[in-house]
Design a protein around this motif. Structure first.
Motif: not given
Ligand code: SF4
Length: 204
Positions: A28, A71-72, A96, A98-99, A130, A150, A154, A157, A165
């Motif tokens: 995160k 990854d975003l 992955e 990924k958001y 997300d 977000l 994370i 999760q 996830p």
């Protein structure tokens, strides 16, 4: 572990954690957004990364020019039907986990161009989103709020079990079909696997 015991140990200088917490804490605080924008909302996204709002405080200052290193995906702006296949292709090229943050009314629903023949009525018709951030445009503060939302997702999760996830489910898709330009519209008009969404959506 009992929270009072954990707090007591913390006061004594002993840090106790789990692998899951450590893993999520690392992820995160090291989200790397993809450096791309589609319309006016992208100006607000750029502002959020500059000195006044300083997205770097949250560990996300490293905007990457390549989807392979990001990854975003912040979908910042109007997604025209001409651009939609490119957006899905970029998403597919990201590793992955990924958001996706859909930033602004256009990315969520088409916004002021909702009735336009050439504008997609929400990027979540083709890729999983997300966090949704409403507004036209959302200010940088709203993006910061969406980003911290977000981070909370994370952080919460679970690495195992039913609620793990998407990227930890072997059967879950990592890439999504790229729509074609048909005679009158995108073909298909949406991905029936993910649209309409079956789970509640988080608002930023
Ligand atoms: S939501 Fe408003 S500011 Fe954002 S891209 Fe659409 S028209 Fe521009």
């Amino acid at each position: 572990m009992d929270e009072r015991l954990r707090a007591e140990l913390s006061r004594q200088g002993v840090v106790v954690t789990t692998f899951e917490e450590l893993y999520n804490w690392g992820r995160k605080n090291s989200v790397w957004p993809l450096g791309f924008g589609l319309a006016c909302c992208a100006i607000e996204m750029i502002a959020a990364s500059m000195a006044r709002w300083d997205l770097a405080r949250f560990g996300a200052e490293v905007f990457r020019p390549s989807p392979r290193q990001a990854d975003l995906m912040i979908v910042a702006g109007t997604v025209t039907k001409k651009m939609a296949p490119q957006v899905v292709r970029l998403y597919n090229q990201m590793p992955e986990p990924k958001y996706v943050i859909a930033m602004g009314a256009c990315a969520i629903s088409g916004g002021p161009f909702r009735e336009g023949y050439n504008v997609l009525q929400g990027i979540d018709r083709f890729i999983p989103v997300d966090v949704h951030i409403p507004g036209c445009p959302p200010r940088p503060e709203a993006l910061l709020h969406g980003f911290t939302t977000l981070q909370k997702l994370i952080e919460a999760q679970e690495l195992t079990g039913e609620r793990r996830p998407r990227h930890l489910s072997a059967e879950a898709a990592s890439e999504f079909p790229i729509p074609d330009h048909g005679e009158h519209d995108l073909v298909p008009s949406h991905n029936p696997e993910i649209w309409p969404p079956s789970r509640p959506r988080a608002a930023g």
